[in-house]
Motif scaffolding. Structure first.
Motif, PDB file in Angstrom:
ATOM      1  N   PRO A   1       1.751   5.871  64.834  1.00  0.00           N
ATOM      2  CA  PRO A   1       1.628   4.778  64.320  1.00  0.00           C
ATOM      3  C   PRO A   1       3.068   3.479  64.475  1.00  0.00           C
ATOM      4  O   PRO A   1       3.533   3.502  65.167  1.00  0.00           O
ATOM      5  CB  PRO A   1       1.750   5.709  63.306  1.00  0.00           C
ATOM      6  CG  PRO A   1       2.498   6.683  63.235  1.00  0.00           C
ATOM      7  CD  PRO A   1       2.275   7.657  64.465  1.00  0.00           C
ATOM      8  N   THR A   2       2.791   2.172  63.863  1.00  0.00           N
ATOM      9  CA  THR A   2       2.871   1.200  63.850  1.00  0.00           C
ATOM     10  C   THR A   2       3.481   1.008  62.363  1.00  0.00           C
ATOM     11  O   THR A   2       4.228   0.065  62.016  1.00  0.00           O
ATOM     12  CB  THR A   2       2.137   0.031  64.602  1.00  0.00           C
ATOM     13  OG1 THR A   2       1.005  -0.462  64.359  1.00  0.00           O
ATOM     14  CG2 THR A   2       2.033   0.717  66.403  1.00  0.00           C
ATOM     15  N   ASP A   3       2.186   0.765  61.356  1.00  0.00           N
ATOM     16  CA  ASP A   3       2.887   0.448  60.310  1.00  0.00           C
ATOM     17  C   ASP A   3       4.289   1.167  59.570  1.00  0.00           C
ATOM     18  O   ASP A   3       3.879   2.785  60.303  1.00  0.00           O
ATOM     19  CB  ASP A   3       1.758   1.307  59.267  1.00  0.00           C
ATOM     20  CG  ASP A   3       1.626   0.652  57.299  1.00  0.00           C
ATOM     21  OD1 ASP A   3       1.840   0.519  57.260  1.00  0.00           O
ATOM     22  OD2 ASP A   3       2.109   2.071  57.016  1.00  0.00           O
ATOM     23  N   ALA A   4       5.540   0.673  58.886  1.00  0.00           N
ATOM     24  CA  ALA A   4       6.368   1.694  58.555  1.00  0.00           C
ATOM     25  C   ALA A   4       5.769   2.827  57.392  1.00  0.00           C
ATOM     26  O   ALA A   4       6.344   3.763  58.310  1.00  0.00           O
ATOM     27  CB  ALA A   4       7.311   0.808  57.940  1.00  0.00           C
ATOM     28  N   ASP A   5       4.756   3.017  56.975  1.00  0.00           N
ATOM     29  CA  ASP A   5       5.289   4.096  55.885  1.00  0.00           C
ATOM     30  C   ASP A   5       4.693   5.581  56.426  1.00  0.00           C
ATOM     31  O   ASP A   5       4.954   6.162  56.131  1.00  0.00           O
ATOM     32  CB  ASP A   5       3.519   3.619  54.262  1.00  0.00           C
ATOM     33  CG  ASP A   5       4.750   2.861  53.585  1.00  0.00           C
ATOM     34  OD1 ASP A   5       5.678   2.549  53.939  1.00  0.00           O
ATOM     35  OD2 ASP A   5       4.159   2.432  52.762  1.00  0.00           O
TER      36      ASP A   5
ATOM     37  N   GLU B   1      13.427  12.676  51.296  1.00  0.00           N
ATOM     38  CA  GLU B   1      12.076  12.312  51.152  1.00  0.00           C
ATOM     39  C   GLU B   1      11.876  10.806  50.779  1.00  0.00           C
ATOM     40  O   GLU B   1      12.087  10.186  50.110  1.00  0.00           O
ATOM     41  CB  GLU B   1      11.055  13.016  50.081  1.00  0.00           C
ATOM     42  CG  GLU B   1       9.690  12.570  49.907  1.00  0.00           C
ATOM     43  CD  GLU B   1       8.833  14.167  48.966  1.00  0.00           C
ATOM     44  OE1 GLU B   1       8.768  15.201  49.209  1.00  0.00           O
ATOM     45  OE2 GLU B   1       8.580  13.485  48.361  1.00  0.00           O
ATOM     46  N   PRO B   2      10.998  10.735  51.880  1.00  0.00           N
ATOM     47  CA  PRO B   2      10.922   8.372  52.122  1.00  0.00           C
ATOM     48  C   PRO B   2       9.847   8.758  50.204  1.00  0.00           C
ATOM     49  O   PRO B   2       9.191   9.550  50.389  1.00  0.00           O
ATOM     50  CB  PRO B   2       9.949   8.915  53.442  1.00  0.00           C
ATOM     51  CG  PRO B   2      10.071   9.459  54.090  1.00  0.00           C
ATOM     52  CD  PRO B   2      10.391  11.340  53.343  1.00  0.00           C
ATOM     53  N   GLU B   3       9.762   7.097  50.296  1.00  0.00           N
ATOM     54  CA  GLU B   3       9.359   6.435  49.107  1.00  0.00           C
ATOM     55  C   GLU B   3       7.682   6.854  49.552  1.00  0.00           C
ATOM     56  O   GLU B   3       7.269   6.753  48.815  1.00  0.00           O
ATOM     57  CB  GLU B   3       9.886   5.153  48.806  1.00  0.00           C
ATOM     58  CG  GLU B   3       9.212   4.673  47.218  1.00  0.00           C
ATOM     59  CD  GLU B   3       8.008   4.151  47.579  1.00  0.00           C
ATOM     60  OE1 GLU B   3       7.136   4.425  46.875  1.00  0.00           O
ATOM     61  OE2 GLU B   3       7.653   3.868  48.885  1.00  0.00           O
TER      62      GLU B   3
ATOM     63  N   LEU C   1       4.802  10.852  58.886  1.00  0.00           N
ATOM     64  CA  LEU C   1       4.980  11.103  60.079  1.00  0.00           C
ATOM     65  C   LEU C   1       6.525  11.569  60.270  1.00  0.00           C
ATOM     66  O   LEU C   1       6.290  13.460  60.839  1.00  0.00           O
ATOM     67  CB  LEU C   1       4.740  10.585  61.113  1.00  0.00           C
ATOM     68  CG  LEU C   1       4.097  11.294  62.565  1.00  0.00           C
ATOM     69  CD1 LEU C   1       3.045  12.434  62.407  1.00  0.00           C
ATOM     70  CD2 LEU C   1       4.529  10.347  64.189  1.00  0.00           C
ATOM     71  N   ALA C   2       7.086  11.393  60.057  1.00  0.00           N
ATOM     72  CA  ALA C   2       8.976  12.027  60.725  1.00  0.00           C
ATOM     73  C   ALA C   2       9.209  13.287  59.976  1.00  0.00           C
ATOM     74  O   ALA C   2       9.573  13.971  59.935  1.00  0.00           O
ATOM     75  CB  ALA C   2       9.542  10.743  60.747  1.00  0.00           C
TER      76      ALA C   2
END
Length: 977
Positions: A421-425, A19-21, A430-431
């Motif tokens: 999206p272009t924003d990293a978060d 799970e991403p931060e 989305l992934a």
């Protein structure tokens, strides 16, 4: 391929092993906000482990859901307590909820507030279920579409009631009936495929002109419905403190934003007839009545159907959609939308274009393709082998993936977007929501899916080839356009392979200056101008280019007015190549294609073109074509059978000229085709008559029983020797013994009358001339008593006639008779009667004399004159002599060798006569060999549209063998000319 064979549309679930931060942080913030806004409701939700797991997925993924629940703290509790988050709605539930929400609304403002509050609730529920993995893609899009339709219909009903009180009731000037608005849902709404933040495309219409009644001041219907439409748009689209219900787009109406907001049915039809563009046909594929007068709306859709679905194969759709896609591509480049998962390369729109192109092309002939849901269309295209099973699966899987991706992009903030999206978060979120390990993995998956779609799109819509030969297509274009001097034209044609370029030049000039070309529309001329260099290149490479060009140009002249067939040949180099090949091989085939250009579609796949269908395939294809037309549309059913017959016969002829099948198999295929058609025609005629008169019956031993009917094939049909264009020799039998017994319907007729009408109906259906041609000419002169006899005979009457009144030539005909369609019991009784008659003892000398005399009379009437020609059928030593010797052998010896009546075809009867000792084995072999050779040549001559007469120097050995057998068997010496 059936619906069950497509991949499932299960939604992706967030990855659980990582799970991403950013996801953890967003969940924490969302849950904190909900805890503060609705702690009690959140506590009740957490009492349910499944809803708790759902919340863990939804909270970080949808800012919209969290914002809606915190803005309305009671909403979360209401959704939890109702159980609506965990269940699918029943059919009609959205309509009931809209009706309930609007029950207290007294004006437009209150109606708008109620709709917006209901919209917030239902969108939270739908997005929650989608993100939580509780609803597959089709369920989500159908929910969204059903909710939109319920809002439109419910709001319109209230607005209509209020407006009538204010402005009166609109009435039709011609019908005098009350008029109501019809709302057409276009695009994804019409297809039941709305996304989670979609606008809705609408068109407003009303049945007919007139004015209102019952008000102080009347207004015309157009003004009335314009005002009603404006109020409906305001109710749905206006942005208020409560938000909005749906963005409404009216630009698909006639003349777009410059056109009237509403139009009468006649005005709509006139617009599409005179001004309708190809993209509007594409748009109307998905059109559906979503509000207002449903009955009138159904009539409107039927009124517009001919504009959308042409009665012929419309290969111009490829060209049109290619142009539309080019416009989209320019817009994508101008706005920098290459990453757009809807409009960019390999996006959702390309999948839609593939499916809908084939709908436009084939929907006029195949009613099953007139459906709106894209996944259902892909299934049908694969089932009909228009798309390969692999292509349909891959396109479907990509479409499902991209639609899920679309929903996660839009469900994030209830925003209409298709941009990644272009924003990293946001990428990490989305992934995770799509079940991928990280953004790189998701980006790779997106790229793979879009590449696959793009590959299929390019394969379907690739621009047509411009070369078919080594000659310069530019030179051949100038040849056609008469842009060269005569000597240069001849040189270019000679370089292309034409041995007599001057004649070819003159023929091309005649076409270009003739009525066929001058009468074309601008689009038709463009297509023919594109086709001709390709055709010249293809023809120039053949062995006989001059003869082939003449046949091909005659065909082009016939089909030019329907320029979609020119588009088919331009779009499909393989079809053009096969067309040229068949034109070279057979003028008969070329003429068939010219008379029935719908058959050109069958040139697309040489693998099936040169493989005639077997009996099972024929039955399946016939039934499939009949299922695609309405049960009560007899004309369409017969056109479907004619198209089926012509297609099957073309495949047989193509295989024949390519020498891909032997002669005996050619006749077998043609005979099977006739039997399948007779069976279907009998079924259609029977259904028509029983619907009108009821079923025929008879009495046996005091009990009422059903009566049967059968068709008996004589001659070439009975003997498995049908050729191209053969007539059908038919006899009709029934088993009713009480012919005056009435049928059991509302308009009863005597059984004898019923069966006579049934036979007449069959003959009519087989021989009626329509735009699709005829099926078969029918000859019924072999029935008992010939032209003077009844058209239909009962079994007992047939048996008595054969026993006591039939001539020897009629027993000869019985040798080649067999049941080909109808009731098995009648067929079985006929077979028993035939066997009984043919195995009766006869005096061989009497039979010999009568058969010989009959053959002499035929020869005197039909044989050719002159010793330099040989009529393969009628001249001494020809086919008829072999047939008469076989029939004599059966009649003279079947009482001693009953196996002689087991078959009806001459080849197997010759084998049986040899086995019985009636012919020497060598003699039977030589007669069978001669018979096959004659038949093969007759087939070839028919395909060349030549008389079945050859020089007397041909078949010398065969004729000698036949004449020797005739002398020995029939006791008569024949002269050959």
């Amino acid at each position: 391929m059936t619906a069950e064979t497509l991949p499932p549309a299960d939604p992706p679930r967030p990855a659980t092993d990582h799970e991403p931060e950013a996801v953890t942080r967003l969940r924490r913030e969302a849950l904190s906000a909900l805890e503060e806004a609705a702690p009690e409701a959140l506590g009740r939700l957490r009492a349910d482990p499944e809803l708790t797991a759902d919340l863990e997925r939804v909270a970080p993924a949808s800012e919209f859901v969290v914002r809606a629940l915190t803005a309305r703290p009671d909403l979360l509790g209401e959704l939890v307590d109702s159980g609506d988050l965990g269940r699918a709605y029943d059919e009609g539930e959205y309509a009931r909820r809209v009706e309930q929400a609007l029950a207290e609304a007294a004006d437009d403002n209150a109606l708008g507030v109620a709709l917006r509050r209901l919209r917030r609730r239902e969108m939270v529920r739908i997005i929650w279920r989608d993100l939580a993995g509780r609803a597959e893609l089709d369920a989500t899009t159908l929910d969204l579409s059903a909710f939109a339709e319920a809002c439109i219909d419910g709001a319109l009903a209230h607005l209509e009631t209020w407006q009538r009180a204010e402005m009166g009731t609109p009435m039709g000037a011609y019908s005098g009936t009350i008029q109501r608005l019809v709302v057409l849902g276009m695009g994804k709404l019409g297809a039941g495929e709305l996304n989670v933040s979609s606008d809705i495309d609408l068109i407003f219409a009303f049945p007919e002109a007139g004015e209102t009644a019952g008000a102080t001041r009347s207004v015309d219907n157009e003004r009335y419905f314009t005002r009603l439409g404006q109020r409906l748009i305001q109710a749905l689209d206006a942005t208020t403190a409560e938000g909005r219900v749906f963005r409404v787009d009216m630009r698909l109406r006639p003349f777009g934003e410059a056109g009237a907001l509403v139009a009468s049915f006649d005005a709509l039809e006139t617009y599409y007839q005179l001004h309708g563009r190809e993209w509007e046909r594409y748009a109307l594929i998905k059109a559906r009545v979503v509000g207002g007068d449903r009955t009138a709306g159904a009539a409107l859709m039927e009124q517009l159907r001919p504009f959308v679905y042409r009665r012929y194969l419309d290969y111009g759709a490829f060209e049109s959609i290619r142009d539309m896609k080019a416009l989209i591509n320019r817009e994508v480049r101008r706005k920098g939308l290459e990453g757009n998962i809807k409009l960019g390369a390999g996006g959702i729109r390309e999948v839609e274009f593939i499916a809908q192109a084939f709908q436009l092309i084939r929907g006029g002939r195949d009613s099953e393709l007139r459906r709106r849901d894209l996944r259902g269309v892909l299934r049908l295209l694969a089932a009909d082998d228009v798309l390969t099973d692999y292509a349909a699966r891959e396109l479907d899987a990509a479409y499902v993936f991209l639609r899920h991706l679309e929903h996660r992009l839009q469900g994030r903030a209830d925003r209409q977007t298709h941009e990644l999206p272009t924003d990293a978060d946001e990428r990490a979120l989305l992934a995770w929501a799509m079940g991928e390990a990280d953004w790189e993995a998701l980006a790779h998956r997106i790229s793979d899916e879009r590449d696959g779609v793009r590959g299929h799109f390019e394969q379907v819509f690739a621009a047509p080839q411009t070369e078919h030969a080594e000659s310069d297509p530019g030179d051949l274009a100038l040849v056609w356009q008469e842009g060269l001097e005569p000597e240069e034209t001849d040189a270019a044609l000679a370089a292309a392979g034409f041995g007599d370029p001057a004649t070819a030049r003159e023929r091309l000039s005649a076409l270009r200056r003739g009525h066929a070309y001058r009468g074309l529309s601008n689009r038709g001329r463009e297509r023919l101008d594109h086709l001709m260099p390709l055709l010249l290149g293809a023809v120039g490479g053949r062995d006989a280019p001059g003869r082939t060009l003449e046949r091909a140009l005659e065909l082009v002249e016939r089909i030019a007015r329907r320029s979609v067939y020119l588009a088919l040949l331009v779009e499909n180099p393989m079809a053009l190549s096969q067309l040229v090949k068949l034109c070279e091989a057979s003028p008969w085939i070329a003429k068939q294609l010219g008379q029935h250009p719908v058959l050109l579609d069958d040139l697309l796949d040489p693998a099936t073109l040169y493989r005639p269908p077997d009996r099972t395939e024929l039955e399946r294809d016939a039934d499939l074509r009949l299922r695609r037309v309405a049960d009560d549309d007899l004309e369409a059913q017969m056109d479907a059978l004619r198209d089926f017959a012509q297609t099957a016969m073309l495949r047989v002829a193509a295989a024949d000229v390519a020498e891909a099948v032997p002669l005996m198999v050619v006749s077998d295929h043609l005979t099977h085709l006739a039997e399948v058609i007779l069976d279907r025609v009998l079924t259609l005629a029977w259904s028509h008559l029983t619907a009108r008169h009821g079923r025929p019956s008879c009495r046996q031993d005091g009990a009422v029983c059903d009566t049967g009917f059968a068709i008996i094939g004589y001659g070439k049909l009975g003997g498995w020797e049908l050729g191209y264009g053969s007539d059908l020799d038919l006899v009709f039998l029934h088993d009713s013994e009480t012919e005056d017994e009435p049928t059991d319907g509302e308009r009863p007729v005597a059984s004898a009358v019923f069966f006579a009408r049934l036979a007449q109906r069959i003959i009519h259906l087989l021989g009626a001339q329509t735009a699709s041609g005829t099926l078969y000419e029918v000859d019924v002169r072999l029935r008992p008593s010939g032209a003077a006899g009844l058209l239909v005979t009962n079994l007992e009457g047939f048996r008595r006639y054969q026993e006591g009144s039939a001539w020897t030539w009629e027993h000869q005909a019985l040798v080649r008779a067999r049941p080909v369609a109808g009731d098995p019991a009648v067929a079985e009784t006929f077979e028993a009667t035939r066997r009984e008659i043919l195995t009766r003892p006869r005096d061989p000398e009497t039979v010999q004399t009568e058969v010989r005399d009959m053959r002499r009379r035929m020869r005197e009437t039909h044989a050719s004159s002159g010793s330099d020609r040989f009529d393969l059928k009628q001249d001494p030593g020809g086919m008829a002599d072999i047939e008469f010797m076989v029939q004599y052998g059966v009649l003279a010896h079947a009482h001693e060798h009953p196996g002689l009546v087991d078959f009806t075809d001459n080849i197997r009867l010759l084998e049986r006569l040899a086995e019985a000792g009636c012919l020497a084995a060598e003699e039977a072999d030589s007669l069978a060999g001669a018979y096959r050779a004659y038949r093969a040549r007759r087939h070839r001559l028919t395909l060349q549209e030549a008389p079945t007469v050859v020089p007397a120097t041909e078949f010398v050995d065969e004729r000698r063998a036949v004449l020797a057998a005739w002398q020995r068997l029939m006791g008569e010496t024949l002269e050959t000319g």
